[in-house]
Design an enzyme around this catalytic site. Sequence first.
Site, PDB file in Angstrom:
ATOM      1  N   ILE A   5       0.759  -1.259  -0.075  1.00 39.25           N
ATOM      2  CA  ILE A   5       0.086   0.074   0.083  1.00 39.25           C
ATOM      3  C   ILE A   5       0.832   1.071   0.064  1.00 39.25           C
ATOM      4  O   ILE A   5       1.748   1.335   0.920  1.00 39.25           O
ATOM      5  CB  ILE A   5      -0.922   0.023   1.223  1.00 39.25           C
ATOM      6  CG1 ILE A   5      -1.883  -1.311   1.220  1.00 39.25           C
ATOM      7  CG2 ILE A   5      -1.755   1.341   1.216  1.00 39.25           C
ATOM      8  CD1 ILE A   5      -2.685  -1.386   2.569  1.00 39.25           C
ATOM      9  N   CYS A   6       0.763   1.835  -1.048  1.00 33.81           N
ATOM     10  CA  CYS A   6       1.381   3.451  -1.035  1.00 33.81           C
ATOM     11  C   CYS A   6       2.958   3.111  -1.040  1.00 33.81           C
ATOM     12  O   CYS A   6       3.437   2.559  -1.931  1.00 33.81           O
ATOM     13  CB  CYS A   6       0.790   4.251   0.242  1.00 33.81           C
ATOM     14  SG  CYS A   6       1.473   6.099  -0.106  1.00 33.81           S
ATOM     15  N   THR A   7       3.689   3.925  -0.202  1.00 34.49           N
ATOM     16  CA  THR A   7       5.212   3.760  -0.220  1.00 34.49           C
ATOM     17  C   THR A   7       5.782   2.158   0.261  1.00 34.49           C
ATOM     18  O   THR A   7       7.011   2.237   0.042  1.00 34.49           O
ATOM     19  CB  THR A   7       5.887   4.807   0.654  1.00 34.49           C
ATOM     20  OG1 THR A   7       5.381   4.848   1.898  1.00 34.49           O
ATOM     21  CG2 THR A   7       5.669   6.259  -0.059  1.00 34.49           C
TER      22      THR A   7
END
Length: 347
Positions: free
Chosen positions: A125-127
């Site tokens: 998720i994301c970074t």
Amino acid sequence: MLSDPAEPLHSPAGHRPHRVVVLALDGLLPFELGIPHRVFGRPRDERGRPLYEVVTCSVRPPGPVETDADFTVHVPNGPEALATADTVMIPACYELGPVFERGELTDELADALGRIPPAARIASICTGVYVLAAAGRLDGRRATTHWADAERLQRLFPKIDVDPDVLFVDDGDILTSAGVAAGIDLCLHMVRRDHGAAVANDVARRTVVPPHRDGGQAQYIQRPVPDPQQASTSGARAWALGRLHEPIQLRDLAERESMSVRTFTRRFREETGVSPGQWLTRQRVERARYLLEATELTVDQVARDAGFGTAQSMRARLQAALGVTPTAYRRTFRAASERGEGAAVAG
């Protein structure tokens, strides 16, 4: 206290939930850490048994993990839990150090990732995608992250095909998503892929979120919340959802909001990130999925009820969206439902 990660849960009847192991790294975002627990913690089979077990672990022995907020979280499992995973989730964190700066794993992170079984599914998720990238797991693959980090990710890892515009990318055994709410979309997509639209929709209702935002939808929507001083297209969308079985023309939608077709089309894309035609097709695909799973309607009847008109038209749409025919989709999820198992059909 969670169960021993070396001993996957089994019921007396031999039921074993799919184990999702969430890797909590220093600097994590508490909201994103909670997404897998919220989404995967809800699904149940027809006998009320959990379809997933969610376990949180750290790269260190059990203990505190720093967050980006003014509190820490206590993580009860060390990296050995990763060896028991069917799915590994890596949420976003802001203290990746050499991973983010140079694209290099720390020794403890490399050791932790090395424990993941070869057959396990991995999602970020994301970074969290930087961890997968630094491990070389995304080389030659398509991936995404938060739009604000996409350019840097591509520069640091040129072997990855970074798509900055989508909510999530499903590349089979590895999935990546943009940030925050896109993590919910990704997890719901995984539940839908494992157990079908009906189970995913139930989770979405309980979580009070939209049941389906397609992975290809744009990350950045110019007007996600309509300006109260300007007309919205939400009424037309609600009207269309109640009439998916009927022919719906663009001019019909525009007239519902007293707009010209040109103005309506522009406003619709600003608010949803897709064109009216794309949105309508996606709603009909979701309707068809539900009917194939939950009813005894024939394929021809499903096609008419979902608004595709003919079975041939629906077959083409489902093949493009899901990679399977309506008959194969129904057979897969019906068989899985009878066994109380997941189906793992891409979609």
